[in-house]
Motif scaffolding. Structure first.
Motif, short mmCIF file in Angstrom:
data_model
loop_
_atom_site.label_atom_id
_atom_site.label_comp_id
_atom_site.label_asym_id
_atom_site.label_seq_id
_atom_site.Cartn_x
_atom_site.Cartn_y
_atom_site.Cartn_z
N GLN A 15 0.68 -1.03 -0.03
CA GLN A 15 -0.10 -0.16 -0.01
C GLN A 15 0.74 1.61 -0.26
O GLN A 15 0.66 2.14 -0.36
CB GLN A 15 -1.46 -0.45 0.73
N ALA A 16 2.32 1.12 1.04
CA ALA A 16 3.03 2.43 1.39
C ALA A 16 3.99 2.63 -0.34
O ALA A 16 3.23 4.00 -1.58
CB ALA A 16 4.23 2.31 1.44
N ALA A 17 3.62 1.75 -1.71
CA ALA A 17 4.37 1.40 -2.82
C ALA A 17 3.68 1.75 -3.29
O ALA A 17 3.21 2.78 -4.71
CB ALA A 17 5.26 0.27 -3.63
N THR A 18 2.52 1.97 -3.72
CA THR A 18 0.78 2.76 -4.29
C THR A 18 0.53 3.56 -4.41
O THR A 18 0.29 4.87 -5.06
CB THR A 18 -0.43 1.32 -3.98
N VAL A 19 1.14 4.05 -2.71
CA VAL A 19 0.29 5.69 -2.52
C VAL A 19 1.32 6.59 -2.73
O VAL A 19 1.17 7.76 -3.49
CB VAL A 19 0.84 5.65 -1.19
N VAL A 20 3.18 5.88 -2.98
CA VAL A 20 3.49 6.92 -3.84
C VAL A 20 3.61 7.30 -5.42
O VAL A 20 3.49 7.96 -5.65
CB VAL A 20 4.81 6.37 -3.63
N VAL A 21 3.87 5.85 -5.88
CA VAL A 21 3.17 6.09 -7.22
C VAL A 21 2.26 6.68 -7.64
O VAL A 21 2.52 7.10 -8.76
CB VAL A 21 3.51 4.28 -7.86
N ALA A 22 1.22 6.31 -6.85
CA ALA A 22 0.24 7.21 -7.43
C ALA A 22 -0.38 8.40 -7.57
O ALA A 22 -1.20 9.17 -8.09
CB ALA A 22 -1.18 6.31 -6.65
N VAL A 23 0.07 9.54 -6.25
CA VAL A 23 0.65 10.01 -6.19
C VAL A 23 1.01 10.93 -7.16
O VAL A 23 0.86 11.94 -8.22
CB VAL A 23 1.47 11.08 -4.87
N VAL A 24 2.31 10.46 -7.36
CA VAL A 24 2.49 10.76 -9.04
C VAL A 24 2.45 9.80 -10.26
O VAL A 24 2.15 11.24 -11.40
CB VAL A 24 4.22 10.02 -9.81
N PHE A 25 1.46 9.43 -10.63
CA PHE A 25 0.42 9.39 -11.43
C PHE A 25 -0.56 9.88 -11.97
O PHE A 25 -0.79 11.02 -12.45
CB PHE A 25 -0.04 8.27 -10.90
N ASP A 100 -1.39 -1.73 -10.18
CA ASP A 100 -2.66 -2.16 -10.00
C ASP A 100 -3.57 -0.67 -9.82
O ASP A 100 -4.24 -0.29 -10.26
CB ASP A 100 -2.53 -3.10 -10.23
N GLY A 101 -3.49 0.12 -8.51
CA GLY A 101 -3.92 0.64 -8.25
C GLY A 101 -4.28 1.65 -8.34
O GLY A 101 -5.07 2.97 -7.63
N ILE A 102 -2.31 2.62 -8.57
CA ILE A 102 -2.90 3.54 -9.61
C ILE A 102 -3.47 4.26 -10.15
O ILE A 102 -3.89 5.32 -10.50
CB ILE A 102 -1.60 3.85 -9.49
N PHE A 103 -4.04 2.98 -10.78
CA PHE A 103 -4.92 3.76 -12.02
C PHE A 103 -6.59 4.47 -11.34
O PHE A 103 -7.38 5.07 -12.14
CB PHE A 103 -5.64 2.40 -12.78
N ILE A 104 -6.88 4.26 -9.98
CA ILE A 104 -7.88 4.79 -9.76
C ILE A 104 -7.32 6.37 -9.56
O ILE A 104 -8.38 7.54 -9.18
CB ILE A 104 -8.70 4.27 -8.67
N ALA A 105 -6.10 6.71 -9.16
CA ALA A 105 -5.57 8.52 -8.66
C ALA A 105 -6.34 9.58 -9.53
O ALA A 105 -6.14 10.30 -8.67
CB ALA A 105 -3.48 7.97 -8.77
N PRO A 106 -5.88 9.26 -11.03
CA PRO A 106 -6.44 10.77 -11.14
C PRO A 106 -8.03 10.59 -10.68
O PRO A 106 -8.17 12.17 -10.73
CB PRO A 106 -6.22 10.35 -13.12
N ALA A 107 -9.07 9.26 -10.85
CA ALA A 107 -10.71 10.10 -9.91
C ALA A 107 -10.78 10.93 -8.68
O ALA A 107 -11.19 11.59 -8.27
CB ALA A 107 -10.79 8.62 -9.96
N ILE A 108 -9.60 10.12 -8.33
CA ILE A 108 -9.24 10.46 -6.93
C ILE A 108 -9.04 12.15 -6.92
O ILE A 108 -8.75 12.99 -6.26
CB ILE A 108 -8.48 10.09 -5.57
N ALA A 109 -7.59 12.63 -8.07
CA ALA A 109 -6.97 13.79 -7.48
C ALA A 109 -7.81 14.41 -7.88
O ALA A 109 -7.96 15.83 -7.89
CB ALA A 109 -6.03 13.74 -8.85
N PHE A 110 -9.44 14.26 -9.21
CA PHE A 110 -10.37 15.05 -9.81
C PHE A 110 -11.07 15.52 -8.52
O PHE A 110 -11.41 16.70 -8.50
CB PHE A 110 -11.15 14.03 -10.80
N LEU A 111 -11.64 14.55 -7.72
CA LEU A 111 -12.55 14.80 -6.69
C LEU A 111 -12.13 15.71 -5.78
O LEU A 111 -12.62 17.14 -5.46
CB LEU A 111 -13.28 13.76 -5.93
N LEU A 112 -10.46 16.02 -5.19
CA LEU A 112 -10.41 16.63 -4.53
C LEU A 112 -9.29 18.12 -5.05
O LEU A 112 -10.01 18.79 -4.14
CB LEU A 112 -8.54 16.12 -3.87
N ALA A 113 -9.50 18.39 -6.69
CA ALA A 113 -9.20 18.96 -7.23
C ALA A 113 -10.71 20.00 -7.08
O ALA A 113 -10.92 21.51 -6.75
CB ALA A 113 -8.48 19.01 -8.04
#
Length: 217
Positions: A15-25, A100-113
Motif C-alpha cells: 500500500q505504501a508503494a501504491t500511494v507513492v506511485v499513485a501520487v506521481v501518476f 494496479d491500484g494507481i489507475f484510480i488515482a486520477p479519479a481521486i485527484a479530480f475529486l480533491l481538486a
C-alpha cells in the motif's frame, strides 16, 4: 493460498508503494485540471449534494478505470495479477499488484481538486478497498431483487469467470448501474461461475508475480 497470504501479510509495504506511485501518476495525469475548473461550482452546492455527487462521480470513474484495466494492454499486465487466482474467497482479494491500484488515482485527484471534501474522498478510497475484499467472498447472495442495485459477491464472481463472454463484464465497484448503462452487466439467473483465472501464463509466488508485469516494460 500461500501466495494470497503473502499478499495479505505484505499489505503495509504494498500500500505504501501504491500511494507513492499513485501520487506521481495522479499529478502527471492532469485529471486535477478539470477538477479545478469545476471547483467553484462544486463548492457552491449543499454539503449533502456534494457527498452524493462525489460518491456517484467516484463510482463512475472507478468503473472506467477498472474497465480500462481490462482493455488497455499495458494496464492489463498489472491487473492480470489480481485475476490470476483460481479460487475466490476473502483472502484472494488481497492479491493485487501495487501498480494496479494507481489507475484510480486520477479519479481521486479530480475529486480533491474539485473541492469534494478530503474526508469523503479518503473514505471512498478506503471503502473501495474493503468492498473489494467482500466482493471475493465465497458466498451466494440470494436476494435477487438487489442484484441490479448493489454490488454482491456473485456479481463480482462473474467478473472473474474465465469464459471470455463473462470476463469483460461487471466492472462496477459499488453500483451495478454503470454496467447496466454501458451494457457490461451479466447476472444469469440459473447459472454460477465455474472457472476462475486467466488464459495467459502467470507464475506463482508473490515475488515472481510482482516482477512479471515489468518484464519488457
Amino acid at each position: 493460498l500461500r501466495t494470497d497470504l503473502a499478499y495479505a501479510a505484505s499489505q503495509p509495504a504494498l500500500q505504501a508503494a501504491t500511494v507513492v506511485v499513485a501520487v506521481v501518476f495522479a499529478g502527471i495525469s492532469l485529471a486535477w485540471l478539470p477538477g479545478l475548473a469545476l471547483r467553484p461550482f462544486v463548492r457552491s452546492l449543499p454539503p449533502m449534494v456534494q457527498m452524493i455527487g462525489g460518491f456517484l462521480v467516484f463510482d463512475f470513474l472507478v468503473y472506467w478505470a477498472h474497465r480500462w484495466g481490462h482493455t488497455v494492454p499495458l494496464f492489463w499486465r498489472f491487473h492480470a495479477v489480481h485475476h490470476s487466482t483460481k479460487h475466490l474467497d476473502w483472502i484472494s482479494g488481497f492479491r493485487a499488484h501495487p501498480f494496479d491500484g494507481i489507475f484510480i488515482a486520477p479519479a481521486i485527484a479530480f475529486l480533491l481538486a474539485a473541492g469534494v471534501g478530503n474526508t469523503l474522498t479518503g473514505a471512498l478510497a478506503v471503502l473501495q478497498f474493503f468492498v473489494g475484499l467482500g466482493a471475493h467472498l465465497n458466498v451466494r447472495f440470494k436476494l435477487r431483487w438487489l442484484w441490479p442495485v448493489v454490488m454482491t459477491p456473485e456479481f463480482h464472481h462473474w467478473h472473474h469467470e474465465l469464459a471470455e463472454e463473462a470476463h469483460h463484464t461487471n466492472y462496477s465497484t459499488f453500483l451495478p448501474l454503470w454496467d447496466i448503462i454501458f451494457r457490461t452487466y451479466r447476472m444469469p439467473r440459473d447459472e454460477r461461475p465455474q472457472h476462475y483465472g486467466i488464459s495467459e501464463p502467470m507464475p506463482d509466488g508473490i515475488v515472481r508475480q510482482l516482477l512479471f508485469p515489468l518484464r519488457g516494460a
